[in-house]
Every structure is written in C-alpha cells, then in structure tokens.
Design a protein around this motif. Structure first.
Motif, mmCIF file in Angstrom:
data_model
loop_
_atom_site.group_PDB
_atom_site.id
_atom_site.type_symbol
_atom_site.label_atom_id
_atom_site.label_comp_id
_atom_site.label_asym_id
_atom_site.label_seq_id
_atom_site.Cartn_x
_atom_site.Cartn_y
_atom_site.Cartn_z
ATOM 1 N N PRO A 330 23.559 -28.344 -7.515
ATOM 2 C CA PRO A 330 22.918 -28.013 -6.238
ATOM 3 C C PRO A 330 21.820 -26.951 -6.329
ATOM 4 C CG PRO A 330 25.300 -28.156 -5.967
ATOM 5 C CD PRO A 330 25.022 -28.185 -7.448
ATOM 6 N N GLU A 331 21.108 -26.835 -5.249
ATOM 7 C CA GLU A 331 20.115 -25.786 -5.031
ATOM 8 C C GLU A 331 20.796 -24.418 -5.108
ATOM 9 O OE1 GLU A 331 16.868 -24.816 -1.429
ATOM 10 O OE2 GLU A 331 18.241 -26.532 -1.317
ATOM 11 N N LEU A 332 20.164 -23.485 -5.805
ATOM 12 C CA LEU A 332 20.681 -22.118 -5.957
ATOM 13 C C LEU A 332 22.082 -22.086 -6.564
ATOM 14 C CD1 LEU A 332 19.402 -20.601 -2.577
ATOM 15 C CD2 LEU A 332 18.334 -20.412 -4.830
ATOM 16 N N ALA A 333 22.440 -23.156 -7.290
ATOM 17 C CA ALA A 333 23.785 -23.236 -7.872
ATOM 18 C C ALA A 333 24.036 -22.128 -8.880
ATOM 19 C CB ALA A 333 23.986 -24.598 -8.537
ATOM 20 N N LEU A 334 23.000 -21.694 -9.561
ATOM 21 C CA LEU A 334 23.176 -20.695 -10.613
ATOM 22 C C LEU A 334 23.291 -19.284 -10.050
ATOM 23 C CD1 LEU A 334 23.350 -20.276 -13.663
ATOM 24 C CD2 LEU A 334 20.848 -20.212 -13.733
ATOM 25 N N THR A 335 22.530 -18.981 -8.998
ATOM 26 C CA THR A 335 22.444 -17.600 -8.511
ATOM 27 C C THR A 335 23.133 -17.372 -7.175
ATOM 28 O OG1 THR A 335 20.260 -18.165 -7.629
ATOM 29 C CG2 THR A 335 20.331 -17.055 -9.762
ATOM 30 N N GLY A 336 23.552 -18.424 -6.482
ATOM 31 C CA GLY A 336 24.271 -18.265 -5.225
ATOM 32 C C GLY A 336 23.359 -18.272 -4.015
ATOM 33 N N LEU A 337 23.971 -18.518 -2.856
ATOM 34 C CA LEU A 337 23.230 -18.698 -1.613
ATOM 35 C C LEU A 337 23.102 -17.425 -0.785
ATOM 36 C CD1 LEU A 337 25.061 -21.967 -0.484
ATOM 37 C CD2 LEU A 337 22.809 -21.848 -1.534
ATOM 38 N N ALA A 338 23.990 -16.458 -0.998
ATOM 39 C CA ALA A 338 24.128 -15.355 -0.045
ATOM 40 C C ALA A 338 22.906 -14.446 0.003
ATOM 41 C CB ALA A 338 25.379 -14.539 -0.369
ATOM 42 N N ASP A 339 22.403 -14.028 -1.148
ATOM 43 C CA ASP A 339 21.303 -13.058 -1.186
ATOM 44 C C ASP A 339 20.392 -13.388 -2.360
ATOM 45 O OD1 ASP A 339 19.610 -10.932 -0.936
ATOM 46 O OD2 ASP A 339 21.113 -9.378 -1.326
ATOM 47 N N PRO A 340 19.594 -14.443 -2.235
ATOM 48 C CA PRO A 340 18.769 -14.875 -3.368
ATOM 49 C C PRO A 340 17.823 -13.792 -3.868
ATOM 50 C CG PRO A 340 18.794 -16.535 -1.640
ATOM 51 C CD PRO A 340 19.435 -15.319 -1.068
ATOM 52 N N ALA A 341 17.331 -12.955 -2.980
ATOM 53 C CA ALA A 341 16.389 -11.921 -3.407
ATOM 54 C C ALA A 341 17.035 -10.941 -4.376
ATOM 55 C CB ALA A 341 15.846 -11.182 -2.188
ATOM 56 N N VAL A 367 19.932 -30.344 -14.607
ATOM 57 C CA VAL A 367 18.997 -29.873 -13.586
ATOM 58 C C VAL A 367 19.783 -28.961 -12.665
ATOM 59 C CG1 VAL A 367 17.493 -30.498 -11.666
ATOM 60 C CG2 VAL A 367 17.574 -31.946 -13.706
ATOM 61 N N CYS A 368 19.285 -27.740 -12.485
ATOM 62 C CA CYS A 368 20.057 -26.747 -11.739
ATOM 63 C C CYS A 368 19.123 -25.866 -10.922
ATOM 64 C CB CYS A 368 20.864 -25.889 -12.719
ATOM 65 S SG CYS A 368 22.056 -24.798 -11.929
ATOM 66 N N GLY A 369 19.548 -25.538 -9.705
ATOM 67 C CA GLY A 369 18.766 -24.674 -8.839
ATOM 68 C C GLY A 369 19.108 -23.212 -9.028
ATOM 69 N N LEU A 370 18.098 -22.355 -8.838
ATOM 70 C CA LEU A 370 18.305 -20.910 -8.932
ATOM 71 C C LEU A 370 17.200 -20.185 -8.188
ATOM 72 C CD1 LEU A 370 17.085 -19.457 -12.341
ATOM 73 C CD2 LEU A 370 16.581 -21.799 -11.627
ATOM 74 N N ALA A 371 17.489 -18.948 -7.800
ATOM 75 C CA ALA A 371 16.443 -18.052 -7.314
ATOM 76 C C ALA A 371 15.769 -17.447 -8.535
ATOM 77 C CB ALA A 371 17.042 -16.973 -6.429
ATOM 78 N N GLU A 372 14.447 -17.610 -8.618
ATOM 79 C CA GLU A 372 13.692 -17.162 -9.789
ATOM 80 C C GLU A 372 12.887 -15.909 -9.455
ATOM 81 O OE1 GLU A 372 9.849 -18.480 -12.549
ATOM 82 O OE2 GLU A 372 10.558 -19.800 -10.932
ATOM 83 N N ARG A 373 12.929 -14.945 -10.362
ATOM 84 C CA ARG A 373 12.089 -13.757 -10.249
ATOM 85 C C ARG A 373 11.004 -13.826 -11.320
ATOM 86 N NH1 ARG A 373 12.671 -9.043 -7.777
ATOM 87 N NH2 ARG A 373 14.882 -9.441 -7.343
ATOM 88 N N ASP A 374 9.754 -13.727 -10.880
ATOM 89 C CA ASP A 374 8.620 -13.713 -11.800
ATOM 90 C C ASP A 374 7.745 -12.527 -11.416
ATOM 91 O OD1 ASP A 374 6.573 -14.188 -13.548
ATOM 92 O OD2 ASP A 374 5.919 -16.069 -12.642
ATOM 93 N N GLY A 375 7.966 -11.402 -12.090
ATOM 94 C CA GLY A 375 7.277 -10.174 -11.706
ATOM 95 C C GLY A 375 7.721 -9.747 -10.320
ATOM 96 N N ASP A 376 6.756 -9.589 -9.420
ATOM 97 C CA ASP A 376 7.080 -9.176 -8.054
ATOM 98 C C ASP A 376 7.349 -10.350 -7.125
ATOM 99 O OD1 ASP A 376 6.753 -6.493 -8.716
ATOM 100 O OD2 ASP A 376 4.595 -6.533 -8.260
#
Length: 579
Positions: A330-341, A367-376
């Motif tokens: 699923p979407e955001l499966a790796l990092t969770g839904l609660a607080d993607p930031a 194939v896996c969803g996650l919230a991605e951080r790229d710099g700022d």
C-alpha cells in the motif's frame, strides 16, 4: 431555478423494419414518464428502428434528417409537457451520409444532437463516425451532454463533457455482453462527479442479446434506480447541486487535475503496429514479456518503519511461496499514515535498503509506498525495488487536499521495463484521474502498480440479472460487480495491481486486487483481497505468439487503439470552461 428534477430512463425492445410501431411505443412510454412529472426523458440508442443493420441499403428506408418527421412528433410531446426528451435514431445529412445519432428535444424544439463518435463493430457497415464532438447543452433543467453506447468506453469523452460543465450525461445504448448496470457506466459518473442517465435496450436481435439494466447513476456512483429487463419507465431524481460540487471521494478532482502532464493524451501510439512503434529507432523497445504471478498485499501500516518492514517481509515471503514475482504494497506502507512529515525517509536510505534486502533474499520485485524526504522537500512516493537492488522512484502527481499540507507534487511519470513486462507506477489518488492511467497505457505499459490508501466506496455489488445472457457471461449475484480499479484495467487494456490499506476502523476498506486487461473476458482474470490483512495473487501474461502483430490484448490494446485523439484537445487546456 430549482436544482432538483425528476428524470426518466425508457427501456424498450424495438423491432427491425417496424419503425412506425417503434415510434408509437416510444411516444407512449415517454407520455407515461411525462405524466408523472419527468422533466428529462431518455430513450435508447436507435430506438426508432432497431440496431443490427447489414449495410446502408438495408437501413436506407429508415434514416431521417434532423429535424424531420420523427423529431417533430417528439417535439410535440415535449411542448405539451414542458419536458426534454433524448431520442436515438439513424440520421442522414444533406450529403447523404448516415450517422447513429442522439437528439435532445425540448419544449421549443431541437436543443442539440450528438453523432456517435466512437463506432462499435456494427456501425461501419452503414454509418460514419460522428463529427459533433464533446458538446454540452445549457437548459433550464441543467447542463446536458449526450453519449452513445461505445462512446463511454473511452475515458476522454465523458471527461471532456464534465470539463464542459455537464451536470448530466444522457447515455443511450444497445449494450451487450455483460450484466448491467455496466461498470463502465458507474465509473464514468463516479470519476466525473456527474449524473449518468442510462437508457439501454433489451431483447434479442439477429442473435445479439442486449443487456437491459437501464438506470440512473448519481455522482458518487450510487445506482439510484434500475430496470433489469423488459419495456418500462424508470423514474429517479437528480440534484444539480450534487453534480456541481464535482467531488470524487470528497476531493475536488477538477481543481486537482494536472493538464501540463497530459499532452500525450493527444497522441495515438497504437495507431501503428505497436511491435514496430515501441521498437522504433531501437529506443526503449518493449521487454519480451512472460507469464508471471503478481501479488497485491494489504495491511494497516504502523508508525514504526521497522515494524512495517517486518510486515512487508512476512507478506512478501508468503507471496513468494505462492509463486509471485512482483508484489505491490500500500501507499505509505513503509513509513506509516499518521505523520508522514515526521516519518519521511530518504531514497536511498536505511528504509529502502531494508526493502532491497527483502527483494534480494526472496528474488522478488517489490513496489512500496513511503513518505520521501529529499533535502527540504517531502513527497508521497513509491519505489519499485528489483531483486538486484535497483530502485526506481515515482512521486505522486495528484495530491489530495490533506497531502498538500505536507507533500510536494511530483512532476512526471515513471515507467520501468522488467522481465514481467513494462510497469507504470501510480499512487492512490492518482488513479482517481482517468488521464493518469491513460498516459501510462499510451506509453505501452503492460501493468500499472498502484499502492493506495483510499477511503470510501469504490466498489458495489449486483444482485443478479434475469436477462438470458449467453455463456460464459455471468448472470448471478456478484459482491464486486463494479470495482473502479477493475475498470481502470479494462479501459486501458492492461493489468492493474491495486494494493490498498485495510483498516476499517479508519475508513480504509482494502479490496486490493490484480485486475485483467479485458473487461468483457469471462471468467475474469483477477484476484481480489476481500478480507483483512492478506494477499491476492493472479497470473499476468504479457507474452505474444511469434507473429507480425501482437496477439495478446495487453500488447494490442484494442480500446486504446480506437481512441479519437484529434477531438481531445480540451483535456490539456490549463483552465476548463467552468473551473
């Protein structure tokens, strides 16, 4: 002006060669509807004459001009009751060209007409493709658009009419080969946030069994009234306010479109032999293709990356044991839904390294969803991880209202060639936009992998039909008769691997599935995960016989090849007419 109006769909079985009888019966049914207050009455495609004509010579005695004697008779009824009527009939123009036409008639006469633009197999025997594209007619009871049968197979037609402000699409048809209300009808209302009034014929004509199932479909995809079989008048009510909200699952989708990403919708990549086109100049030739098993996994992601990796590993191992070569999570499966930031991870980084280890150990594509951080910057992303550790990344291009509070929208599409086939990536809300799936189909994708976290209703059941359909068309009850993402697969002639979050307490229904490329192939080539945490796996075949032209529908893309992109310019305009 009142925003609520009574409407009627007429279901009718015309008889070939008995035009006067057909017209008299249609007028009788329209009179019944008008007498109980219907302001808009819709009658079937070619209802005045029947449909299965051999050639121009056979239909010639029954064609008419518009306006003409038949439209005059319906105009008199519309004038008498102050209503609007849609009539389907064979038209002849001033040059002697025949069209399969629909005409909208009001109290003051003819309001407008539509000529079927996307012919079914039978029309070329006698009729030209229509030349009146994407019209919306302003009336005192709302903005009305007309489509005829095959037209609605194509995402572009209904979309253009909705962009033109249509509150109601009157779809007249001689639909066949499946239970009705057809999933295509429901999806066109649902994805465009407008009403569809469906008038379908029923009965048997020259060995062709028509499906009936005339209905009214609300902007949320609810079928508000339906008539399974037989002649009759179906009544319902429309509310223009519901259509003009233009919401899909609560989102203002028309404000969220990305026309700058859609110019490929004006191309026709399957007009030439696709085996030649996708190998032209030796640039990005199609992978050879193979038969594989593909899985989708659904679960409720937690707020801890390591726990999510453990869940992903367990489900991936189970999928591998079932023979899968690709698994979509699923979407955001790796990092969770609660607080993607807060939970966002870099790519590459420790979290994606963990996915890489799972893919390598099990020999799987993941194939896996996650919230991605790229710099700022933060993105709602999906990564395709190969068994050799390679990572391809897609950043969600169509953000929900909530996601705009933390994420930056992506600015392009991701397509990856693998031994399984050509794979395109979408994420959740992206798939609410028919333009997105179509672009990937035009790029030659065999499969779309779609991690999702979608709440709300996008599937509905069917109680079964009394229409005597020929085998193997199913007629019994079906808990998932309409699944919006099955439609996404069929309309683009590709496999669609939809992996949704399942967490009923938070509104996520799961219903993940792998859906096949041919809507009208039964039994369906699919698997649906209808319970809680778990998997669904299905065979995906991207092979071809050693022939000049593709033999597999996923490579041939019959529906995609029949598009009329010269009339789709409105899809790429930065600002639609009414938004």
């Amino acid at each position: 002006m009142s925003t609520k109006h009574k409407v009627a769909a007429i279901q009718f079985e015309p008889t070939m060669f008995e035009k006067e009888r057909n017209i008299a019966r249609l007028l009788e049914l329209c009179e019944q509807a008008a007498a109980v207050g219907a302001r808009l009455i819709v009658t079937p495609e070619m209802g005045t004459t029947g449909y299965c004509w051999f050639d121009r010579a056979e239909v010639a005695p029954f064609v008419e001009t518009i306006p003409g004697p038949t439209t005059n008779r319906f105009a008199a009824l519309a004038r008498k009751h102050g209503c609007y009527i849609v009539v389907g009939m064979p038209e002849v123009d001033e040059d002697g060209i025949y069209f399969n036409s629909a005409v909208l008639i009001g109290p003051d006469g003819i309001v407008g007409r539509h000529r079927k633009t996307h012919p079914y197999i039978s029309e070329p025997k006698w009729a030209a493709a229509g030349d009146l594209h994407n019209q919306v007619f302003e009336t005192p009871i709302g903005r009305i658009a007309l489509l005829i049968c095959m037209d609605i197979h194509f995402v572009e037609t209904a979309r253009l009419m909705a962009l033109g402000g249509a509150d109601v699409i009157c779809h007249i048809s001689n639909w066949l080969a499946e239970r009705t209300p057809a999933p295509y009808w429901i999806s066109r209302a649902f994805e465009n946030g407008c009403y569809v009034i469906e008038s379908n014929r029923w009965g048997l004509e020259r060995t062709v069994q028509f499906s009936g199932g005339s209905c009214v479909i609300a902007p949320d995809g609810q079928v508000t009234a339906v008539l399974d079989k037989g002649d009759g008048v179906l009544m319902s009510e429309i509310d223009l306010g519901a259509a003009r909200a233009r919401r899909v699952l609560g989102e203002t989708v028309f404000a969220q479109r990305r026309p700058e990403l859609y110019p490929e919708l004006l191309t026709d990549t399957f007009s030439w032999n696709p085996r030649d086109f996708f190998g032209l100049y030796g640039h990005e030739p199609w992978p050879a293709g193979k038969t594989s098993k593909v899985g989708v996994a659904q679960f409720a992601p937690r707020d801890d990356v390591s726990q999510n990796l453990d869940e992903i590993a367990a489900l991936a191992r189970k999928a591998r044991d079932e023979g899968a070569e690709l698994v979509v999570f699923p979407e955001l499966a790796l990092t969770g839904l609660a607080d993607p930031a807060t939970s966002a991870q870099p790519i590459a980084g420790p979290a994606t390294d963990g996915l890489g280890r799972i893919a390598s150990e099990l020999g799987l594509y993941l194939v896996c969803g996650l919230a991605e951080r790229d710099g700022d910057l933060l993105y709602n992303s999906a990564c395709l991880v190969a068994p050799d550790g390679g990572i391809s990344v897609y950043r969600k291009t169509h953000l929900t209202a909530d996601e705009r509070g933390w994420a930056t929208a992506g600015d392009g599409w991701t397509v990856v060639d693998t031994p399984i086939g050509r794979i395109g990536l979408l994420i959740g809300h992206d798939a609410s936009f028919p333009e997105a799936g179509r672009v990937l189909a035009l790029r030659g994708c065999d499969l779309i992998a779609c991690p999702a976290a979608i709440k709300g209703r996008f599937s509905s059941s069917h109680a079964g039909t009394q229409v005597d359909q020929p085998a193997p068309i199913p007629t019994g009850p079906d808990p998932h008769h309409w699944h919006h993402f099955r439609v996404r697969a069929g309309e683009n002639n590709l496999f669609f691997a939809f992996a949704n979050v399942v967490d009923p307490e938070r509104g996520y229904s799961g219903l993940s599935g792998v859906f096949g490329p041919d809507t009208f192939a039964f039994p369906r080539r699919e698997a649906i995960a209808a319970g809680g945490t778990g998997l669904a796996t299905a065979l995906v075949d991207t092979t071809n016989l050693d022939s000049v032209y593709p033999t597999n529908v996923v490579r041939r893309k019959d529906l995609v090849s029949m598009r009329m992109p010269h009339s789709y310019r409105g899809l790429v305009k930065a600002v639609a007419n009414n938004y």
